[in-house]
Scaffold this motif. Structure first.
Motif, PDB file in Angstrom:
ATOM      1  N   LYS A   1      -0.167   4.285  -5.097  1.00  0.00           N
ATOM      2  CA  LYS A   1      -1.824   4.378  -6.131  1.00  0.00           C
ATOM      3  C   LYS A   1      -3.023   3.666  -4.755  1.00  0.00           C
ATOM      4  CE  LYS A   1      -0.304   3.387 -10.237  1.00  0.00           C
ATOM      5  NZ  LYS A   1      -0.721   2.846 -11.807  1.00  0.00           N
ATOM      6  N   VAL A   2      -3.822   4.507  -4.758  1.00  0.00           N
ATOM      7  CA  VAL A   2      -4.652   3.271  -3.963  1.00  0.00           C
ATOM      8  C   VAL A   2      -4.898   2.250  -3.316  1.00  0.00           C
ATOM      9  CG1 VAL A   2      -5.790   6.505  -3.098  1.00  0.00           C
ATOM     10  CG2 VAL A   2      -6.814   4.156  -5.573  1.00  0.00           C
ATOM     11  N   ASP A   3      -4.334   1.726  -4.530  1.00  0.00           N
ATOM     12  CA  ASP A   3      -4.695   0.212  -4.425  1.00  0.00           C
ATOM     13  C   ASP A   3      -3.385  -0.860  -3.752  1.00  0.00           C
ATOM     14  OD1 ASP A   3      -3.697   0.546  -6.853  1.00  0.00           O
ATOM     15  OD2 ASP A   3      -5.025  -0.929  -7.982  1.00  0.00           O
ATOM     16  N   ASP A   4      -2.042   0.205  -4.114  1.00  0.00           N
ATOM     17  CA  ASP A   4      -1.156  -0.133  -3.724  1.00  0.00           C
ATOM     18  C   ASP A   4      -1.428  -1.770  -2.698  1.00  0.00           C
ATOM     19  OD1 ASP A   4       0.541   1.183  -5.209  1.00  0.00           O
ATOM     20  OD2 ASP A   4       0.758   2.850  -3.966  1.00  0.00           O
TER      21      ASP A   4
ATOM     22  N   PRO B   1       2.830  -8.594  -7.340  1.00  0.00           N
ATOM     23  CA  PRO B   1       3.161  -6.714  -9.049  1.00  0.00           C
ATOM     24  C   PRO B   1       2.637  -5.569  -8.008  1.00  0.00           C
ATOM     25  CG  PRO B   1       2.253  -8.565  -9.307  1.00  0.00           C
ATOM     26  CD  PRO B   1       2.482  -9.174  -8.240  1.00  0.00           C
ATOM     27  N   ARG B   2       2.031  -5.655  -6.847  1.00  0.00           N
ATOM     28  CA  ARG B   2       1.761  -4.569  -6.601  1.00  0.00           C
ATOM     29  C   ARG B   2       1.734  -4.462  -4.883  1.00  0.00           C
ATOM     30  NH1 ARG B   2      -4.188  -5.618  -5.847  1.00  0.00           N
ATOM     31  NH2 ARG B   2      -4.713  -4.352  -4.688  1.00  0.00           N
ATOM     32  N   ALA B   3       2.387  -4.765  -4.352  1.00  0.00           N
ATOM     33  CA  ALA B   3       3.385  -4.350  -3.452  1.00  0.00           C
ATOM     34  C   ALA B   3       4.078  -3.307  -3.518  1.00  0.00           C
ATOM     35  CB  ALA B   3       4.303  -5.786  -2.901  1.00  0.00           C
ATOM     36  N   VAL B   4       4.457  -2.742  -1.868  1.00  0.00           N
ATOM     37  CA  VAL B   4       5.222  -1.955  -2.191  1.00  0.00           C
ATOM     38  C   VAL B   4       6.254  -1.766  -0.949  1.00  0.00           C
ATOM     39  CG1 VAL B   4       5.282   0.663  -0.797  1.00  0.00           C
ATOM     40  CG2 VAL B   4       2.942  -0.199  -1.644  1.00  0.00           C
TER      41      VAL B   4
END
Length: 392
Positions: free
Chosen positions: A62-65, A214-217
């Motif tokens: 996702k673009v906000d990753d 939580p959004r970390a790649v």
């Protein structure tokens, strides 16, 4: 970000080639995914996610990753130093020992160390060795331990005489210098107060704070062996090492493509963003100019000598904080068609950003899946050429 409103200066069919190339890399399993932002004349013409944030779990990009941006962290640290320079707290000629006296006295004292300056550290001309890990694994996130190790390390060349990319020590020392001149307990606080908050980089931090996790790649290696000194285990350990408290101003920042783009915009616009001047135009001009002449890019020396995948070793072209395209057309992540004045930073095997001030184009690509370095060089050379080729 505002949607792109105009076709002026852009060939959309050529821009589609960038999309196709990125998707093909994912489909061919060369890497797992990417988030890309491209700007032309300050307008965003592409902000898209490709492939996976985590292929093993099926999580789509996702673009906000939020990415562990590896060596792009060095650009964040350099920018924090640039702010300190503009505020009169540091200069290019500030000697390290003026702020960190133990740099010249720890370990085996060396006369040359007393001559190392902020400018030498920013341009990788300090003479410190190209040592990627200077402390045990359990201390990797401990800045004090890394700085102590750098202070105890002897130079391998006289300061200012050669380009030696030191992946850890130069920027560890720079981070410690800005911490001390600001009188702060932690460099992560200085980076937040002096860079991230003023720039509106709301999803960036030094370390991985709980609200971004939580959004970390996750870091995943594309192959077991990445280089002569780095394997999958050695890179994937940063998933655990990069905690909220870890302070690694050379490799330990978290960010998004949108935030990296905002940093690039600050420099593209000459130090002003959203009507607020954060850096002087004179400083931006000074720190985006080649300072390493035609000295060879020893970072790629081992890769160039590879009997199977070797390539021409070109100049390094470093400024006081960035890497530049320069005049050579030797393999480069910034491509062969960008102007020689193009500057930015790249993270080995994964990500990059650059600003071409002649064509007024910005590219940010945060990649998922760490590739072997030669593969990454040619991937980004291809993508960078496609991007700049889409501008008319």
């Amino acid at each position: 970000m505002k949607p792109f409103q105009s076709d002026a200066g852009l060939d959309r069919l050529r821009l589609d080639r960038v999309r196709s190339a990125l998707q093909r890399g994912v489909d061919d399993d060369r890497y797992h995914g990417a988030v890309v932002m491209i700007g032309v004349h300050g307008e965003v013409v592409m902000e898209e996610a490709f492939g996976y944030a985590d292929r093993s779990s099926g999580r789509l990009a996702k673009v906000d990753d939020v990415f562990r941006v590896a060596s792009i962290t060095k650009a964040f640290t350099a920018s924090t130093v640039h702010r300190a320079m503009d505020e009169g707290l540091l200069s290019l000629n500030t000697r390290v020992v003026e702020v960190i006296p133990e740099f010249a006295t720890a370990g085996e004292p060396q006369v040359g160390k007393s001559r190392v300056t902020v400018g030498h550290l920013l341009s990788h001309c300090s003479g410190l060795p190209p040592t990627p890990r200077v402390v045990p694994l359990e201390l990797t996130g401990n800045l004090a331990a890394t700085v102590a190790a750098a202070c105890a390390t002897s130079l391998v060349e006289d300061p200012g005489t050669s380009l030696i990319y030191s992946p850890t020590m130069n920027h560890a020392l720079l981070g410690e210098m800005v911490r001390r001149v600001h009188g702060a307990d932690h460099v992560r606080d200085v980076m937040r107060d002096e860079l991230f908050d003023p720039l509106g980089m709301k999803d960036s931090a030094l370390g991985m704070p709980d609200h971004l996790a939580p959004r970390a790649v996750p870091i995943r290696a594309c192959t077991p062996k990445l280089s002569s000194w780095l394997d999958a285990k050695g890179i994937e350990m940063f998933n655990d090492v990069m905690t909220a408290e870890a302070e690694m101003p050379w490799v330990g920042a978290a960010s998004t493509a949108a935030d990296v783009y905002r940093l690039a915009e600050l420099y593209r616009r000459g130090g002003e963003l959203d009507g607020r001047r954060l850096l002087s135009q004179a400083l931006v001009s000074r720190v985006t100019t080649n300072e390493t002449f035609d000295w060879p890019n020893m970072l790629f020396a081992d890769l160039a000598d590879d009997p199977v995948n070797g390539f021409e070793l070109g100049p390094g072209y470093y400024s006081y904080g960035f890497n530049l395209s320069g005049a050579s057309v030797a393999p480069s992540m910034f491509g062969t068609l960008t102007s020689p004045a193009t500057y930015g930073y790249h993270a080995g095997g994964t990500s990059l950003f650059w600003i071409d001030p002649v064509h007024d184009v910005t590219m940010v690509c945060l990649g998922v899946g760490v590739m072997p370095e030669p593969d990454a060089v040619f991937r980004y050379q291809h993508l960078s050429d496609l991007v700049i080729g889409s501008v008319t």
